[in-house]
Design a protein around this motif. Structure first.
Motif, mmCIF file in Angstrom:
data_model
loop_
_atom_site.group_PDB
_atom_site.id
_atom_site.type_symbol
_atom_site.label_atom_id
_atom_site.label_comp_id
_atom_site.label_asym_id
_atom_site.label_seq_id
_atom_site.Cartn_x
_atom_site.Cartn_y
_atom_site.Cartn_z
ATOM 1 N N LEU A 179 5.556 -11.366 -60.845
ATOM 2 C CA LEU A 179 6.542 -10.291 -60.972
ATOM 3 C C LEU A 179 6.413 -9.578 -62.318
ATOM 4 O O LEU A 179 6.607 -8.361 -62.403
ATOM 5 C CB LEU A 179 7.956 -10.866 -60.806
ATOM 6 C CG LEU A 179 8.286 -11.416 -59.415
ATOM 7 C CD1 LEU A 179 9.676 -12.043 -59.405
ATOM 8 C CD2 LEU A 179 8.183 -10.337 -58.353
ATOM 9 N N SER A 180 6.077 -10.353 -63.353
ATOM 10 C CA SER A 180 5.885 -9.743 -64.673
ATOM 11 C C SER A 180 4.717 -8.767 -64.645
ATOM 12 O O SER A 180 4.784 -7.677 -65.238
ATOM 13 C CB SER A 180 5.651 -10.832 -65.717
ATOM 14 O OG SER A 180 5.383 -10.267 -66.985
ATOM 15 N N LEU A 181 3.630 -9.141 -63.975
ATOM 16 C CA LEU A 181 2.486 -8.228 -63.848
ATOM 17 C C LEU A 181 2.892 -6.966 -63.091
ATOM 18 O O LEU A 181 2.524 -5.851 -63.484
ATOM 19 C CB LEU A 181 1.341 -8.943 -63.142
ATOM 20 C CG LEU A 181 0.047 -8.146 -62.919
ATOM 21 C CD1 LEU A 181 -1.165 -9.052 -63.039
ATOM 22 C CD2 LEU A 181 0.036 -7.468 -61.544
ATOM 23 N N CYS A 182 3.660 -7.131 -62.024
ATOM 24 C CA CYS A 182 4.061 -5.974 -61.222
ATOM 25 C C CYS A 182 4.985 -5.038 -61.999
ATOM 26 O O CYS A 182 4.946 -3.816 -61.808
ATOM 27 C CB CYS A 182 4.741 -6.442 -59.948
ATOM 28 S SG CYS A 182 3.647 -7.355 -58.826
ATOM 29 N N GLU A 183 5.791 -5.589 -62.895
ATOM 30 C CA GLU A 183 6.701 -4.761 -63.682
ATOM 31 C C GLU A 183 5.962 -3.863 -64.669
ATOM 32 O O GLU A 183 6.515 -2.858 -65.128
ATOM 33 C CB GLU A 183 7.685 -5.655 -64.427
ATOM 34 C CG GLU A 183 8.722 -6.321 -63.517
ATOM 35 C CD GLU A 183 9.576 -7.328 -64.257
ATOM 36 O OE1 GLU A 183 9.343 -7.506 -65.482
ATOM 37 O OE2 GLU A 183 10.463 -7.934 -63.639
ATOM 38 N N GLU A 184 4.727 -4.222 -65.007
ATOM 39 C CA GLU A 184 3.923 -3.409 -65.931
ATOM 40 C C GLU A 184 3.080 -2.374 -65.193
ATOM 41 O O GLU A 184 2.104 -1.864 -65.731
ATOM 42 C CB GLU A 184 3.010 -4.325 -66.763
ATOM 43 C CG GLU A 184 3.731 -5.330 -67.623
ATOM 44 C CD GLU A 184 4.445 -4.688 -68.797
ATOM 45 O OE1 GLU A 184 4.231 -3.479 -69.033
ATOM 46 O OE2 GLU A 184 5.212 -5.383 -69.478
ATOM 47 N N ARG A 185 3.473 -2.047 -63.979
ATOM 48 C CA ARG A 185 2.686 -1.154 -63.138
ATOM 49 C C ARG A 185 2.397 0.178 -63.827
ATOM 50 O O ARG A 185 1.259 0.657 -63.829
ATOM 51 C CB ARG A 185 3.434 -0.902 -61.830
ATOM 52 C CG ARG A 185 2.713 0.010 -60.840
ATOM 53 C CD ARG A 185 3.619 0.303 -59.659
ATOM 54 N NE ARG A 185 4.817 1.030 -60.120
ATOM 55 C CZ ARG A 185 5.953 1.079 -59.432
ATOM 56 N NH1 ARG A 185 6.078 0.425 -58.298
ATOM 57 N NH2 ARG A 185 6.978 1.780 -59.896
ATOM 58 N N GLU A 186 3.394 0.774 -64.439
ATOM 59 C CA GLU A 186 3.207 2.084 -65.065
ATOM 60 C C GLU A 186 2.241 2.012 -66.240
ATOM 61 O O GLU A 186 1.431 2.919 -66.447
ATOM 62 C CB GLU A 186 4.552 2.639 -65.508
ATOM 63 C CG GLU A 186 5.498 2.977 -64.363
ATOM 64 C CD GLU A 186 6.793 3.589 -64.852
ATOM 65 O OE1 GLU A 186 6.924 3.779 -66.079
ATOM 66 O OE2 GLU A 186 7.666 3.885 -64.010
ATOM 67 N N ALA A 187 2.309 0.922 -67.010
ATOM 68 C CA ALA A 187 1.401 0.773 -68.153
ATOM 69 C C ALA A 187 -0.038 0.606 -67.691
ATOM 70 O O ALA A 187 -0.970 1.154 -68.300
ATOM 71 C CB ALA A 187 1.829 -0.425 -69.004
ATOM 72 N N PHE A 188 -0.255 -0.128 -66.598
ATOM 73 C CA PHE A 188 -1.608 -0.290 -66.071
ATOM 74 C C PHE A 188 -2.115 1.018 -65.462
ATOM 75 O O PHE A 188 -3.290 1.357 -65.584
ATOM 76 C CB PHE A 188 -1.629 -1.384 -65.001
ATOM 77 C CG PHE A 188 -1.355 -2.763 -65.526
ATOM 78 C CD1 PHE A 188 -2.025 -3.251 -66.626
ATOM 79 C CD2 PHE A 188 -0.430 -3.585 -64.893
ATOM 80 C CE1 PHE A 188 -1.782 -4.532 -67.107
ATOM 81 C CE2 PHE A 188 -0.182 -4.863 -65.358
ATOM 82 C CZ PHE A 188 -0.851 -5.335 -66.473
ATOM 83 N N ALA A 189 -1.230 1.750 -64.797
ATOM 84 C CA ALA A 189 -1.636 2.962 -64.080
ATOM 85 C C ALA A 189 -2.057 4.084 -65.020
ATOM 86 O O ALA A 189 -2.707 5.044 -64.578
ATOM 87 C CB ALA A 189 -0.506 3.441 -63.173
ATOM 88 N N LEU A 190 -1.708 4.006 -66.307
ATOM 89 C CA LEU A 190 -2.120 5.041 -67.251
ATOM 90 C C LEU A 190 -3.634 5.203 -67.299
ATOM 91 O O LEU A 190 -4.142 6.288 -67.609
ATOM 92 C CB LEU A 190 -1.598 4.707 -68.653
ATOM 93 C CG LEU A 190 -0.098 4.880 -68.909
ATOM 94 C CD1 LEU A 190 0.250 4.366 -70.303
ATOM 95 C CD2 LEU A 190 0.305 6.332 -68.760
ATOM 96 N N ALA A 191 -4.359 4.136 -67.002
ATOM 97 C CA ALA A 191 -5.817 4.195 -67.088
ATOM 98 C C ALA A 191 -6.408 5.198 -66.108
ATOM 99 O O ALA A 191 -7.472 5.769 -66.363
ATOM 100 C CB ALA A 191 -6.405 2.804 -66.835
ATOM 101 N N TYR A 192 -5.746 5.440 -64.988
ATOM 102 C CA TYR A 192 -6.277 6.360 -63.985
ATOM 103 C C TYR A 192 -6.286 7.806 -64.490
ATOM 104 O O TYR A 192 -7.022 8.642 -63.963
ATOM 105 C CB TYR A 192 -5.479 6.262 -62.699
ATOM 106 C CG TYR A 192 -5.766 5.005 -61.919
ATOM 107 C CD1 TYR A 192 -6.850 4.926 -61.049
ATOM 108 C CD2 TYR A 192 -4.956 3.878 -62.065
ATOM 109 C CE1 TYR A 192 -7.123 3.774 -60.333
ATOM 110 C CE2 TYR A 192 -5.215 2.713 -61.356
ATOM 111 C CZ TYR A 192 -6.300 2.663 -60.494
ATOM 112 O OH TYR A 192 -6.572 1.505 -59.791
ATOM 113 N N ALA A 193 -5.475 8.100 -65.491
ATOM 114 C CA ALA A 193 -5.463 9.454 -66.060
ATOM 115 C C ALA A 193 -6.586 9.652 -67.079
ATOM 116 O O ALA A 193 -6.759 10.763 -67.592
ATOM 117 C CB ALA A 193 -4.113 9.728 -66.717
ATOM 118 N N HIS A 194 -7.336 8.576 -67.375
ATOM 119 C CA HIS A 194 -8.420 8.656 -68.370
ATOM 120 C C HIS A 194 -9.668 8.015 -67.781
ATOM 121 O O HIS A 194 -9.992 6.858 -68.095
ATOM 122 C CB HIS A 194 -8.007 7.947 -69.663
ATOM 123 C CG HIS A 194 -6.759 8.504 -70.283
ATOM 124 N ND1 HIS A 194 -6.780 9.593 -71.126
ATOM 125 C CD2 HIS A 194 -5.460 8.129 -70.156
ATOM 126 C CE1 HIS A 194 -5.541 9.858 -71.515
ATOM 127 N NE2 HIS A 194 -4.726 8.993 -70.947
#
Length: 291
Positions: A179-194
């Protein structure tokens, strides 16, 4: 002692200036992490920066707080700023340590901090690897989300993982990490913009694993911090200029080392001569001052 002093002599050169031959070759994406080690028996932290397959910074910090890490990582910032005073990386990949992220935000305002997906997955593995088939299925879903082709699909897969965690994961500590990993979804998804930015800390982790062997052979660090950092820079320069593994060398025989691949050229076919020529100015790439 002879080899130790020889390594320190190499380390008198600036790491970035000796490795990178021009501002246009500075990597746009960096990876940073810290390593615990000892200096004369006292615990210290080694702040490592990597980019373009090369080591671009190794400096010691007495504590793992924001001020000390900002100072230690600032050594690599100063090196790249000597080449390009306006340099700013597009992204910096770090783990979830708040002091590390704060240090990089202070050093390069406006750079995007990418959260390392590998560190989060390793926390799950450490607590779930004994679950056998359950862990295999969980690992497949975690890395299946990582390999999503776009941010939308990535978010959807993590959302499904979070919804299924209470039903399929019985062990509370494993469920908590998922659940902790899933809560960081937005932080991980930033990579797709770069596109092209590292999504894990593998580039610097590989560097630190090699450094582990070196520190084990030398029984960690000795002497004063300035001397220890010189030895570390000497080791890092050898890492940058020595030929890579035979498989990589066969693919690009004309560019055999990380520094050669980063710069797209070499001065001499012998890697040690290439290193000595590159470091002949002491790694100083600043423009000469007017008399």
């Amino acid at each position: 002692m002879y080899w130790h002093r020889l390594g320190r002599t190499l380390g008198r050169s600036g790491l970035v200036g000796a490795t990178v031959k021009g501002p246009e070759r500075l990597p746009g994406h960096l990876v940073a992490d810290e390593k615990h080690t000892t200096l004369a028996g006292e615990e210290v932290y080694l702040a490592a920066t990597a980019g373009g397959e090369c080591c671009l910074g190794l400096a010691l910090a007495e504590k793992a707080d924001q001020d000390e890490l900002t100072r230690a990582y600032g050594v690599s910032r100063d090196g790249v700023r000597d080449l390009d005073p306006e340099y700013r990386p597009r992204t910096v990949n770090t783990d979830g340590w708040a002091a590390t992220q704060a240090a990089w935000r202070a050093l390069f305002q406006g750079a995007t901090i990418i959260l390392c997906f590998l560190h989060a997955s390793l926390e799950i593995r450490e607590r779930a690897k004994h679950l056998k088939e359950t862990f295999d299925a969980l690992r497949g879903r975690v890395w299946g989300a990582y390999h999503a082709p776009d941010a939308r699909t990535f978010s959807q897969r993590l959302r499904r993982l979070r919804e299924g965690a209470p039903k399929h994961i019985d062990k509370p500590i494993v469920r908590e990490k998922v659940l902790s990993l899933c809560e960081e979804r937005e932080a991980f998804a930033l990579a797709y913009a770069h596109p092209g930015c590292p999504r894990t800390s593998n580039p610097v982790d590989r560097l630190l694993r090699r450094l582990d062997c070196h520190l084990s052979c030398t029984q960690q660090l000795h002497g004063k911090s300035a001397a220890a950092e010189q030895g570390l820079r000497g080791w890092a320069l050898i890492h940058n200029f020595a030929p890579m593994c035979p498989w990589t060398v066969r693919e690009t025989p004309e560019l055999r080392s990380p520094a050669e691949r980063l710069n797209g050229k070499r001065y001499h076919p012998d890697w040690l001569q290439n290193l000595l020529i590159s470091a002949s100015l002491g790694g100083d790439r600043r423009a000469p001052r007017n008399p």
